[in-house]
Design an enzyme around this catalytic site. Structure first.
Site, PDB file in Angstrom:
ATOM      1  N   ASP A  46       0.814  -1.218   0.000  1.00 18.04           N
ATOM      2  CA  ASP A  46       0.000   0.000   0.000  1.00 18.04           C
ATOM      3  C   ASP A  46       0.848   1.268   0.000  1.00 18.04           C
ATOM      4  OD1 ASP A  46      -2.073  -1.746   0.186  1.00 18.04           O
ATOM      5  OD2 ASP A  46      -2.527  -1.332   2.289  1.00 18.04           O
TER       6      ASP A  46
HETATM    7  N1  LIG Z   1       1.499   1.581  10.661  1.00 17.42           N
HETATM    8  C1  LIG Z   1       0.354   1.565  11.263  1.00 17.42           C
HETATM    9  O1  LIG Z   1       0.182   2.109  12.338  1.00 17.42           O
HETATM   10  C2  LIG Z   1      -0.831   0.887  10.646  1.00 17.42           C
HETATM   11  C3  LIG Z   1      -1.852   0.397  11.462  1.00 17.42           C
HETATM   12  C4  LIG Z   1      -2.917  -0.267  10.867  1.00 17.42           C
HETATM   13  C5  LIG Z   1      -2.944  -0.399   9.479  1.00 17.42           C
HETATM   14  N2  LIG Z   1      -1.964   0.106   8.701  1.00 17.42           N
HETATM   15  C6  LIG Z   1      -2.013  -0.067   7.253  1.00 17.42           C
HETATM   16  O2  LIG Z   1      -1.111  -1.092   6.862  1.00 17.42           O
HETATM   17  C7  LIG Z   1      -0.615  -0.822   5.552  1.00 17.42           C
HETATM   18  C8  LIG Z   1       0.883  -0.798   5.624  1.00 17.42           C
HETATM   19  O3  LIG Z   1       1.423  -0.871   4.327  1.00 17.42           O
HETATM   20  P1  LIG Z   1       2.573  -1.891   3.978  1.00 17.42           P
HETATM   21  O4  LIG Z   1       3.022  -1.577   2.616  1.00 17.42           O
HETATM   22  O5  LIG Z   1       3.562  -1.915   5.072  1.00 17.42           O
HETATM   23  O6  LIG Z   1       1.886  -3.304   4.047  1.00 17.42           O
HETATM   24  P2  LIG Z   1       0.702  -3.859   3.134  1.00 17.42           P
HETATM   25  O7  LIG Z   1       0.249  -2.891   2.156  1.00 17.42           O
HETATM   26  O8  LIG Z   1      -0.267  -4.481   4.072  1.00 17.42           O
HETATM   27  O9  LIG Z   1       1.435  -4.982   2.282  1.00 17.42           O
HETATM   28  C9  LIG Z   1       2.121  -5.981   2.887  1.00 17.42           C
HETATM   29  C10 LIG Z   1       2.488  -6.936   1.801  1.00 17.42           C
HETATM   30  O10 LIG Z   1       3.435  -7.835   2.310  1.00 17.42           O
HETATM   31  C11 LIG Z   1       3.254  -9.073   1.693  1.00 17.42           C
HETATM   32  N3  LIG Z   1       3.653 -10.104   2.621  1.00 17.42           N
HETATM   33  C12 LIG Z   1       3.004 -10.582   3.705  1.00 17.42           C
HETATM   34  N4  LIG Z   1       3.713 -11.554   4.276  1.00 17.42           N
HETATM   35  C13 LIG Z   1       4.841 -11.705   3.551  1.00 17.42           C
HETATM   36  C14 LIG Z   1       5.954 -12.573   3.640  1.00 17.42           C
HETATM   37  N5  LIG Z   1       6.072 -13.478   4.617  1.00 17.42           N
HETATM   38  N6  LIG Z   1       6.936 -12.468   2.711  1.00 17.42           N
HETATM   39  C15 LIG Z   1       6.828 -11.555   1.710  1.00 17.42           C
HETATM   40  N7  LIG Z   1       5.781 -10.722   1.584  1.00 17.42           N
HETATM   41  C16 LIG Z   1       4.794 -10.804   2.501  1.00 17.42           C
HETATM   42  C17 LIG Z   1       1.806  -9.174   1.315  1.00 17.42           C
HETATM   43  O11 LIG Z   1       1.721  -9.630  -0.032  1.00 17.42           O
HETATM   44  P3  LIG Z   1       1.649 -11.195  -0.321  1.00 17.42           P
HETATM   45  O12 LIG Z   1       0.493 -11.715   0.456  1.00 17.42           O
HETATM   46  O13 LIG Z   1       1.535 -11.253  -1.789  1.00 17.42           O
HETATM   47  O14 LIG Z   1       2.945 -11.760   0.141  1.00 17.42           O
HETATM   48  C18 LIG Z   1       1.302  -7.737   1.368  1.00 17.42           C
HETATM   49  O15 LIG Z   1       0.881  -7.281   0.117  1.00 17.42           O
HETATM   50  C19 LIG Z   1      -1.177   0.493   5.107  1.00 17.42           C
HETATM   51  O16 LIG Z   1      -2.306   0.273   4.332  1.00 17.42           O
HETATM   52  C20 LIG Z   1      -1.571   1.122   6.433  1.00 17.42           C
HETATM   53  O17 LIG Z   1      -2.635   2.013   6.294  1.00 17.42           O
HETATM   54  C21 LIG Z   1      -0.882   0.714   9.264  1.00 17.42           C
END
Ligand SMILES: NC(=O)c1ccc[n+]([C@@H]2O[C@H](COP(=O)([O-])OP(=O)(O)OC[C@H]3O[C@@H](n4cnc5c(N)ncnc54)[C@H](OP(=O)(O)O)[C@@H]3O)[C@@H](O)[C@H]2O)c1
Ligand SMILES: NC(=O)c1ccc[n+]([C@@H]2O[C@H](COP(=O)([O-])OP(=O)(O)OC[C@H]3O[C@@H](n4cnc5c(N)ncnc54)[C@H](OP(=O)(O)O)[C@@H]3O)[C@@H](O)[C@H]2O)c1
Ligand SMILES: NC(=O)c1ccc[n+]([C@@H]2O[C@H](COP(=O)([O-])OP(=O)(O)OC[C@H]3O[C@@H](n4cnc5c(N)ncnc54)[C@H](O)[C@@H]3O)[C@@H](O)[C@H]2O)c1
Ligand SMILES: NC(=O)c1ccc[n+]([C@@H]2O[C@H](COP(=O)([O-])OP(=O)(O)OC[C@H]3O[C@@H](n4cnc5c(N)ncnc54)[C@H](O)[C@@H]3O)[C@@H](O)[C@H]2O)c1
Lengths: 362, 464, 100, 464, 100, 362
Positions: free
Chosen positions: B394
């Site tokens: 994301d």
């Molecule tokens: N930081 C905060 O406080 C917080 C709190 C709540 C929500 N959020 C939200 O979380 C998101 C964070 O973004 P992000 O880019 O860090 O994460 P993300 O958008 O959730 O993407 C994480 C990606 O990692 C991949 N993944 C998961 N396990 C894996 C593994 N073992 N090996 C390789 N890849 C793996 C997944 O794809 P695959 O399944 O294809 O592997 C997933 O697409 C944002 O949307 C944010 O709004 C953040």
């Protein structure tokens, strides 16, 4: 546009809503900033540090409030100060609208808009304004530091010539924002960390921080659409109790963070469970302000039950006011910028915008 | 020139070719390898002239022709854009194959010149060898042409599959064998022509069911086939250079295509047998028919990063899930040792907790001064060679800037897309927390590395 | 005790297969394309056959049909030889180690 | 048997030998490789019998002799203890070399039998080939004998160096060349005998200045020499099997000894030129002349641990200095994936601070239940296959139990010595905090891995 | 156009060197000793020469001096063949992958 | 042989010298153990837990002492209790012989042997008895926990949607046992850790824990043969001052541990240096009992100098009494076993043994 903020009741609230850094940002965005004297003194932000960047200071509270366009606070103003407010002013803060509903309603007839930031929707775009997240995060950290400081043994494992100190076992109840940070903090100090939650998504999150997740068997995912927890069924409670009773016998430190929005905090650590804990254990209850997750929690007191210390603050962030203020002020700034119509240089309350619509206290 | 002397020279040229291939297997010696190849070729040509010993008008013509062909080749080689390399190789390759067919035809038409008997009475072994050579040459010729067209985009890269394909191929193959047999007993020129014709057809049928992505493997395989054809002709002409080189090209081409298949995680047999793999492939790419992703492996990633001058690491929740921070740190250590500038870009909401990435990077002892927040580093992506996005999704999604309907609209994002290449380490194409597809996966400068973040990073370390 | 030269050729053929097999086993993936290209260039040794085809006939009948096929084969192979090696050279330029 | 047929069979046996060597280069296929070797040898022998076609009494004798020799060989092979392998190879090898000398002599005495002309009138090429073959065979014979004696401990492993050694060798070498030249023009049998005699001497002189530790390299090198000798004889006898095998053994032996040198961090030339390396060596081992250490590399360590069923890690201050905890954790992960049981043994005073190791292991996320204190784990060493001692020293020093004068007397130590093998990762033989030498370094079951702890561990991960 | 068989032998010799060169490049260090041992065993193909030396003479003069050298060579090579392969076999037993 | 111990003055000392675990060890080694009532109550070791393993308890202090063969304490007994002692008894503890010399001398004429464990030589064999190490180690840990708990910001770096909290910078002065543990603890919490010492060997040790070493340029190695520090020259002091002055401007937390055995602690943080520090910084001075490493240290008080909090306890281990007692008790046990002649079942004061010779107060 004039933004003002006056000192809070320092006994209850040590955080401030406008730090010098953020004041500078307001000013460079075209706002005026007006604060009460000694606004940040207790955090080491002298009046000069504000004046140097163009902030006006006064010790006439009335004067400040009456000339304001936007009033930014932590908590709701005192009744006295509320009565000073006049039409078209905007108040932003963590206003606790559930409890202060009547007060607010009384005054909002004057056409004063109250925005309460704990009502922010948990959507991606609102993350930079999300005071609940930013403050809960720090609370989770500090809860661990406090409980470690009150624990009479060392946390990390140490194998020494005079024998081995075993690693402390920490249980985090509720793996929301605060809980996750608590897990991370305890983990990095070398504790063995367990955590439990009712939302199934949290298992992976706990493990991503190196914690061990205790799954209440046969539990459904009790997550609302907004990402919050639902209240649990009685059967679930029973199963959770069984699981925790067993676990708690070998746990040294518990950090409680379980909340259900708008409700009293669930009582998760029952009397019997705490009695079974080892003497010398420590429980820090972050849910204390909402009634606590344990049977014995009394806010701002250290309760001793058979050698188990149970503690919790009404406002733990008063112990970390500088960091908490920095984040809070930034959150409010982001919120205000979203509210501000740059072209016309005025506030535009666009009810199409979910963020504005939801936070406006009606 | 005496037969012995020319045999020794042919041996030398064979050895030079060996050294050429040897050289090409490692970047340090690769250019040297190419020079060996050139030297080998020169020796082979000169020795042939000397041993044929015919310096009449024909010789002049040959020199002229050689010059013309060479100029065309050189012209193409200099003009072609670097991106068109695979199709260029396919195109060039079709020429060699056709040349092989012509040589076989020539031998068939005038066997005396080659000591193979007389027209209509060619030695059995030679007849088999030359008809096989012609057939393989013809198959690889049209095969290469199809590969060229597919790669060039003139023909759709999608596999063309129809019912009974395998049966038809089988039938045609058997026909060829039968015709060769018949040719041997009848020595009828027409049969020879029919063999060549059918072989052209087989070449087409064999390659059309293979998808565009597998073309490099196919080209290498065709290379290998033509090597065997050359060896066959070598036996016919009793020429050591052709035998050595043919065998060399034949076996190394086969191995190379095998290695490439392994690298791309494909079944070798599915690919070379064309259509068999087709079903498999379509099912895989179902959910993004029009949007192909580039699929890389650890070696590619290692190569890209090793040769980059700056790399930015973008960690996300996937890194945390995989607990890849230690492996990541190690990878960065190795890169830094190689003189690559590496920094970490932390998005404010990466992970699931404020400061999630910081905890993990600190645990892995990443120095704080290599860790930058979004505002500090976002402009650097434009000047960086590789963005290594490990388990983030994301926070890199450009839709946040463009589509007001998107749930993440308005969130600042890390502009990884601006870097020269983007490596995405994740397990699949599935979306992240926000549940929306990420356009970057399908970009030209993106290489997807599908694997667990920790495993992939460890593999990259190994390849570095 | 004379051995048929075919046996020797067979030995050479088989040993060459082994060499070809081993020599590319360890190639780095980034060199796949150049390697392919050089292999392709090398495979134009078929020009040896083409030259024989073109010139081996009597020198007065240089436009015999078989010679013409030889000429055609030469031109095709020539394109490939020059094009192949040069393009490989160009590709390899990219792999020049950057200075440290 | 026709010459063609036997040539084909010899080719087959050559190919089987190639496959044998190929097989031996990876543990999975090694046994199969050995079978290929056996098959190749059988084919070579049978074909030779068939093509010689002499089934008289001589044939019976040969069979009997073959049987006797084989029995002796088999007997030795079964009886010899596994630890004596390198010397056994050296011993066996001397036999082949002698056999080569005998064949050359026989050919010299009765060239007609080999089609080389007649006594006193041998073909020039053959004469050169056979005298070279005999010389190399003789050199490698005595060389192997010396190597055998050194390894067996009958002769001291220390390099024997005297002044002018290199000059003498050079002189003898030139003499041989001159004598061969003289033999060619004179065909005098005596010269031939002198060549063989001097060669015996050279073999001795060449090997005595090489230290015991380098013997494996030497053996491999001698192997290579004898390969070349065999190839030479192959040319003499016009035998393809001998040529292929000789070249194969010659080049693979040379490469193998090169690889071994690299693995041991030795200069290849120093080793094969004998004495040159000697100065270097003595200065290195000055402080422990009588106590040689076994020096291993990452591959050895990886191999040992991969095939262990349980490994105990003993970290010490050196791990902290090298900050090797992350690499260590990764290594353990890989081992566990391979089904190896791994635990960590923490000595109460390992490091420089109470709990020093615990901090670092926790940082690397090592689960607490794999970490054991001295009392818990000390008995497990006796049942463990490998103790991986990484940057620890004093805490493993058995002198604490035996020598009341030692500054660490009375400290409980980790009994790593009891495990089947001990791997010591440290940068040198220098002592630890207490400043005393550690006896374990010189034990038979200890392999020293001299390197920075982090680097070595990372390399082991790569080799695993 | 006849080529001297020596040229062929030379080709074979050189190609074999390449094969030998490549074939052991990737050997794992733990297999150095077995590899050495098998190389040693293989090098006893010299027995081919020994057999010829022993038997190539006229069958009535089996105790000619040159034949005796042949016999000696056979016995030495035989020890090495059996011993070499068997001992390699024993060594390789150790490398049997343990069951998982 | 009867080993006894009586409760210390709980206001000054919360540690105990015999834990139940160690009491069991004494008993199984053939000793009798006799303790005063409520000996471990405050640490959660009930009287029953002692009695269950065969320890005798009494509330008659005099009775206990008079029947003792060996008396194990933390601090020296009160004057009153000292006077009860009789011939041939042995007293083991951390007796502070420099200050208590006269008291001890007065009584040791009765042929009572006093062993003071802080006199243990720092040799390998004595490591398992080394109370200085075992206690300093915990002190270093706790000093960090205490200062983190008093610091009004968060320690680790957190990049969040509401801005970045920078990692705190911690300086550890003196990298002995306590200092190293302080470094390790601060590091694992995510702080950026600097350290300085006069002994050159400590550089590598600091780096082995991930800390950055500040080398005072041109300094010689000021290490005694026993591994302790020497007093520094004036020139060195000047250079150290310059280095630290600069560094301190950006430091958030200082942990002081510099000691010179038998001397007053060196004053390292001068007034001017502290004045230059940022408001909100925290200094924890482990050297407080020996006079402190800062100009302002007052033991057991939090001194505020321009917003810089300076603190230090007389006995920080009272905040970690359980772990500290466990290690202390084990140390003493190891010491006693070394003193005990198993065959003859009696104490043998073998002055050939460096450990015994050095610890015996003369
Ligand atoms: N930081 C905060 O406080 C917080 C709190 C709540 C929500 N959020 C939200 O979380 C998101 C964070 O973004 P992000 O880019 O860090 O994460 P993300 O958008 O959730 O993407 C994480 C990606 O990692 C991949 N993944 C998961 N396990 C894996 C593994 N073992 N090996 C390789 N890849 C793996 C997944 O794809 P695959 O399944 O294809 O592997 C997933 O697409 C944002 O949307 C944010 O709004 C953040
Ligand atoms: N734990 C405590 O509280 C404490 C306090 C003070 C003293 N001590 C003493 O410290 C010692 C601890 O024993 P130990 O076994 O842990 O350590 P040690 O005996 O001091 O040995 C450490 C070894 O690590 C090697 N080493 C150093 N840097 C290295 C690197 N980068 N890579 C690889 N190896 C490296 C050194 O050998 P090379 O130089 O050859 O590499 C050295 O021999 C004991 O003598 C103990 O009494 C302990
Ligand atoms: N998308 C965003 O921008 C965004 C931002 C911040 C938080 N969030 C998400 O919102 C969710 C709630 O976070 P929060 O920390 O504010 O929640 P919270 O403070 O309301 O509750 C804390 C935790 O207690 C748990 N809990 C409630 N009852 C429990 C019980 N009986 N037993 C055990 N655990 C119980 C909840 O599941 C929650 O995890 C999280 O999933 C978080 O990731 C999303
Ligand atoms: N061999 C053993 O068994 C053993 C056991 C424990 C400790 N030790 C060693 O003993 C030594 C002393 O340890 P300690 O912690 O008891 O020492 P300590 O408590 O006496 O002093 C603490 C630290 O302060 C430092 N210091 C003194 N004056 C200073 C100044 N002016 N500026 C900066 N730093 C100053 C000292 O060098 C020391 O490192 C260490 O080297 C430790 O490793 C050895």
């Amino acid at each position: 546009m004039r933004i003002v903020s006056i000192s809070e009741n320092r006994n209850l609230e040590k955080r401030i809503a406008i730090t010098p850094e953020i004041a500078r940002k307001y000013i460079s965005s075209g706002f005026e900033v007006f604060l009460s004297k000694n606004y940040g003194e207790h955090l080491g932000y002298s009046d000069e540090s504000y004046e140097n960047i163009g902030v006006k200071l006064s010790d006439n509270i009335k004067d400040i409030l009456i000339n304001a366009d936007i009033i930014i606070q932590l908590a709701l103003l005192s009744d006295e100060n509320l009565s000073i407010l006049k039409e078209k002013q905007i108040v932003i803060g963590v206003l606790n609208p559930y409890q202060n509903q009547s007060k607010i309603n009384k005054i909002s007839v004057k056409n004063i808009n109250f925005f309460s930031l704990e009502l922010l929707p948990r959507i991606t775009r609102a993350q930079s304004m999300d005071v609940l997240s930013s403050q809960a995060n720090l609370a989770g950290y500090k809860a661990v530091v406090e409980s470690f400081s009150n624990y009479e043994k060392a946390i990390p494992m140490m194998m020494t010539a005079a024998g081995t100190i075993p690693a402390a076992k920490v249980l985090v109840v509720g793996a929301g924002v605060a809980g996750l940070q608590a897990i991370a903090t305890a983990k990095r100090m070398g504790a063995i960390v367990f955590a439990t939650d009712v939302r199934t998504a949290s298992k992976e999150q706990v493990e991503s921080l190196g914690g061990k997740f205790l799954t209440v068997e046969g539990s459904d995912n009790l997550e609302t659409e907004g990402g919050y927890a639902k209240e649990t069924s009685d059967e679930f409670k029973k199963r959770q109790e069984d699981l925790l009773s067993e676990t708690l016998k070998k746990i040294d430190i518990v950090v409680c963070t379980a909340l259900i929005p708008g409700k009293k905090a669930p009582v998760i650590l029952k009397e019997s469970m705490i009695k079974n804990m080892q003497s010398g254990s420590v429980i820090y209850d972050l849910a204390a302000p909402q009634g606590g997750n344990t049977a014995f929690t009394v806010a701002d007191k250290i309760v001793d039950k058979n050698g188990v210390k149970i503690m919790g603050d009404t406002n733990i962030l008063n112990k970390l006011p500088t960091s908490a203020s920095n984040l809070y002020a930034k959150n409010v700034f982001n919120f205000l910028i979203n509210l501000y119509d740059k072209e016309n240089k005025k506030i535009k309350i666009n009810l199409e915008d979910e963020i504005i619509e939801k936070t406006l206290v009606k | 020139m005496s037969a012995n002397l020319s045999a020794i020279f042919y041996l030398m040229s064979g050895i030079l070719f060996i050294l050429a291939l040897r050289g090409l297997s490692s970047p340090e010696t690769s250019r040297q390898g190419n020079y060996f190849g050139i030297a080998g070729m020169m020796i082979a040509i000169i020795v042939t002239f000397l041993s044929v010993g015919n310096y009449g008008t024909g010789f002049i013509y040959v020199l002229v022709i050689l010059f013309i062909g060479g100029s065309i080749g050189a012209f193409i080689a200099f003009r072609i854009p670097m991106t068109a390399m695979p199709e260029l190789v396919a195109g060039f390759h079709s020429l060699v194959c056709l040349a092989a067919v012509f040589v076989a035809i020539s031998a068939f038409l005038k066997p005396e010149a080659f000591n193979l008997g007389t027209t209509g009475n060619i030695k059995l072994a030679s007849l088999i060898e030359m008809s096989l050579g012609a057939a393989i040459g013809a198959i690889t010729f049209t095969g290469s042409i199809i590969a060229f067209l597919k790669l060039r985009g003139i023909m759709s890269g999608a596999p063309i599959i129809f019912k009974g394909q395998h049966l038809i191929n089988l039938f045609l193959g058997l026909t060829i064998i039968f015709l060769i047999y018949y040719l041997c007993i009848s020595q009828l020129p027409n049969i020879f022509w029919i063999i060549v014709g059918i072989s052209f057809l087989i070449g087409v049928l064999l390659i059309i069911p293979i998808g565009g992505a597998d073309m490099p493997v196919v080209i290498s395989m065709l290379n290998s086939y033509s090597g065997w054809a050359a060896a066959g002709i070598g036996f016919t002409l009793e020429n050591t250079a052709l035998i050595i080189t043919g065998a060399l090209v034949g076996s190394s081409g086969a191995i190379l295509s095998y290695i490439m298949c392994k690298g791309m995680n494909r079944s070798f047999f599915n690919v070379i047998l064309g259509g068999w793999g087709a079903t498999d492939q379509t099912s895989k790419s179902k959910n993004n028919d029009q949007k192909p992703v580039k699929n890389g492996n650890a070696d590619d990633a290692a190569f890209l990063m090793k040769n980059a001058s700056s790399v930015i690491i973008v960690p996300g929740y996937g890194m945390a899930v995989a607990q890849a921070q230690h492996a990541l740190r190690e990878m960065v250590d190795v890169l830094k040792k190689n003189g690559v500038k590496v920094s970490y870009a932390i998005h404010p909401v990466a992970g699931r907790m404020p400061g999630h990435m910081n905890v993990l990077l600190a645990e892995a002892n990443v120095p704080y001064d290599e860790v930058f927040e979004l505002e500090e580093i976002n402009n650097d992506f434009a000047n960086c060679d590789v963005a290594y996005v490990i388990g983030a999704n994301d926070v890199t999604n450009p839709v946040a800037k463009s589509d007001p309907q998107s749930p993440i609209y308005g969130m600042p994002i890390l502009d990884v897309e601006k870097s020269k290449s983007v490596l995405f380490v994740k397990r699949s194409l599935s979306p992240g927390y926000a549940g929306i597809d990420n356009d970057l996966f399908y970009r030209d400068n993106t290489l997807m590395l599908f694997a667990d973040a920790k495993k992939m990073t460890e593999e990259i370390v190994k390849s570095l | 005790m004379e051995i048929d030269p075919f046996i020797f050729r067979l030995s050479i053929f088989i040993l060459s297969i082994f060499v070809g097999y081993y020599v590319v086993w360890s190639v780095t993936p980034s060199l796949h394309t150049p390697l392919m290209s050089v292999t392709n260039a090398i495979s134009s040794v078929i020009i040896v056959g083409a030259i024989i085809a073109a010139l081996a006939g009597a020198s007065d009948k240089i436009f015999e049909i078989s010679s013409i096929f030889g000429y055609l084969a030469i031109i095709l192979a020539a394109v490939n030889i020059f094009g192949g090696f040069l393009v490989t050279q160009r590709m390899l330029q990219m792999y020049k180690k950057k200075k440290k």
